[in-house]
Structure formats: structure tokens, C-alpha cells
Design a protein around this motif. Sequence first.
Motif, PDB file in Angstrom:
ATOM      1  N   LYS A 127       0.949  -1.180   0.015  1.00  0.00           N
ATOM      2  CA  LYS A 127      -0.030   0.102  -0.152  1.00  0.00           C
ATOM      3  C   LYS A 127       1.047   1.152   0.032  1.00  0.00           C
ATOM      4  N   VAL A 128       0.178   2.329  -0.409  1.00  0.00           N
ATOM      5  CA  VAL A 128       1.126   3.520  -0.196  1.00  0.00           C
ATOM      6  C   VAL A 128       0.321   4.561   0.360  1.00  0.00           C
ATOM      7  N   SER A 129       0.721   5.233   1.378  1.00  0.00           N
ATOM      8  CA  SER A 129       0.161   6.097   2.236  1.00  0.00           C
ATOM      9  C   SER A 129       0.297   7.480   1.758  1.00  0.00           C
ATOM     10  N   GLU A 165       6.823   8.691   2.245  1.00  0.00           N
ATOM     11  CA  GLU A 165       6.076   7.472   1.181  1.00  0.00           C
ATOM     12  C   GLU A 165       6.082   8.086   0.043  1.00  0.00           C
ATOM     13  N   LYS A 166       5.540   9.411  -0.072  1.00  0.00           N
ATOM     14  CA  LYS A 166       5.768  10.135  -1.398  1.00  0.00           C
ATOM     15  C   LYS A 166       6.997  10.157  -2.106  1.00  0.00           C
ATOM     16  N   THR A 188       9.599   8.267  -1.163  1.00  0.00           N
ATOM     17  CA  THR A 188      10.093   6.877  -1.772  1.00  0.00           C
ATOM     18  C   THR A 188       9.393   6.433  -3.202  1.00  0.00           C
ATOM     19  N   VAL A 189       8.125   6.892  -3.497  1.00  0.00           N
ATOM     20  CA  VAL A 189       7.874   6.674  -4.789  1.00  0.00           C
ATOM     21  C   VAL A 189       8.228   7.445  -5.715  1.00  0.00           C
ATOM     22  N   LEU A 226      -2.798   9.715  -6.155  1.00  0.00           N
ATOM     23  CA  LEU A 226      -3.350   9.639  -5.064  1.00  0.00           C
ATOM     24  C   LEU A 226      -4.664  10.260  -4.526  1.00  0.00           C
ATOM     25  N   LYS A 249      -4.738   2.179  -0.871  1.00  0.00           N
ATOM     26  CA  LYS A 249      -4.195   2.678  -2.000  1.00  0.00           C
ATOM     27  C   LYS A 249      -2.987   1.659  -2.397  1.00  0.00           C
ATOM     28  N   ARG A 269      -0.150  -0.095  -4.101  1.00  0.00           N
ATOM     29  CA  ARG A 269       1.055   0.326  -4.642  1.00  0.00           C
ATOM     30  C   ARG A 269       1.184   0.207  -6.096  1.00  0.00           C
ATOM     31  N   VAL A 303      -0.996   2.503  -8.158  1.00  0.00           N
ATOM     32  CA  VAL A 303      -0.319   4.017  -8.151  1.00  0.00           C
ATOM     33  C   VAL A 303       0.744   3.920  -8.936  1.00  0.00           C
ATOM     34  N   TYR A 304       1.664   2.879  -8.971  1.00  0.00           N
ATOM     35  CA  TYR A 304       2.761   2.585 -10.128  1.00  0.00           C
ATOM     36  C   TYR A 304       2.344   2.621 -11.468  1.00  0.00           C
TER      37      TYR A 304
END
Length: 114
Positions: free
Chosen positions: A46-48, A54-55, A57-58, A83, A93, A95, A98-99
Motif C-alpha cells: 500500500k501507499v500512504s 512515502e511520497k 519513496t515513490v 493519490l 491505495k 502500490r 499507483v505505480y
Amino acid sequence: MSKRDELIVKYAADIKDKFGETPNMDLLTKVAIGLGPAIYNADASKVSGGDMKEKETVKNNFLIKKLGMKESADMMPAIESVLEKYGSSNKNKHRAVVYYMLAKHFKKESVYNK
């Protein structure tokens, strides 16, 4: 159906429901495979959206390292946009979704065709 296939079906449903798009299943599958065992980990999968770390890191691990992009001012707004479209109240969410959406946004699908 394998656990990975079940997750990919779930991701495809999210793309259809949250983003109103018909997913490219080939690309979605490649993104999920690219995430490796992380998709099976409740936290890593998941993406927080509310976590700035976290953002980052993405941005660093996916956009710069995986997609091979140069750091630019439009990266964080793109992450925020994905997001936000996913839904701020949605705690799950994925990952991979999102990716996938970021790869499409930056027209970097070709990275997964190597």
C-alpha cells in the motif's frame, strides 16, 4: 488462480472503479511482477497518501530509479494527483495501481517492455 492473479484482478477493478479507465492488463501484470514479494505484504503493498516520506519513496524508488526519470518539479504533483484520484478517504491505495497510473501519466510504459 494464483494469489498474484487474484491481486491483479483486484488492482484492475480499482483502476476501473477509482480512475474510470480500462486497465492495460499486460502493463498492470508487469508492474505487479516488478514489485515482487512486496505485493503480498500488507504494509509494503500500500501507499500512504498522507505520508510525505512515502511520497518521496515513490518518487525516488519508482519514478527516478525504476522509470529512469530525471528529478523534476512535476513529479510530486503527479504523485499527489494519482493519490487524490484514488480517493483521500481510501486507506487501501495499492502500490501496483499507483505505480501503474504514474507509468501511464509519464508515458513510461515502455520501461516494462524490455
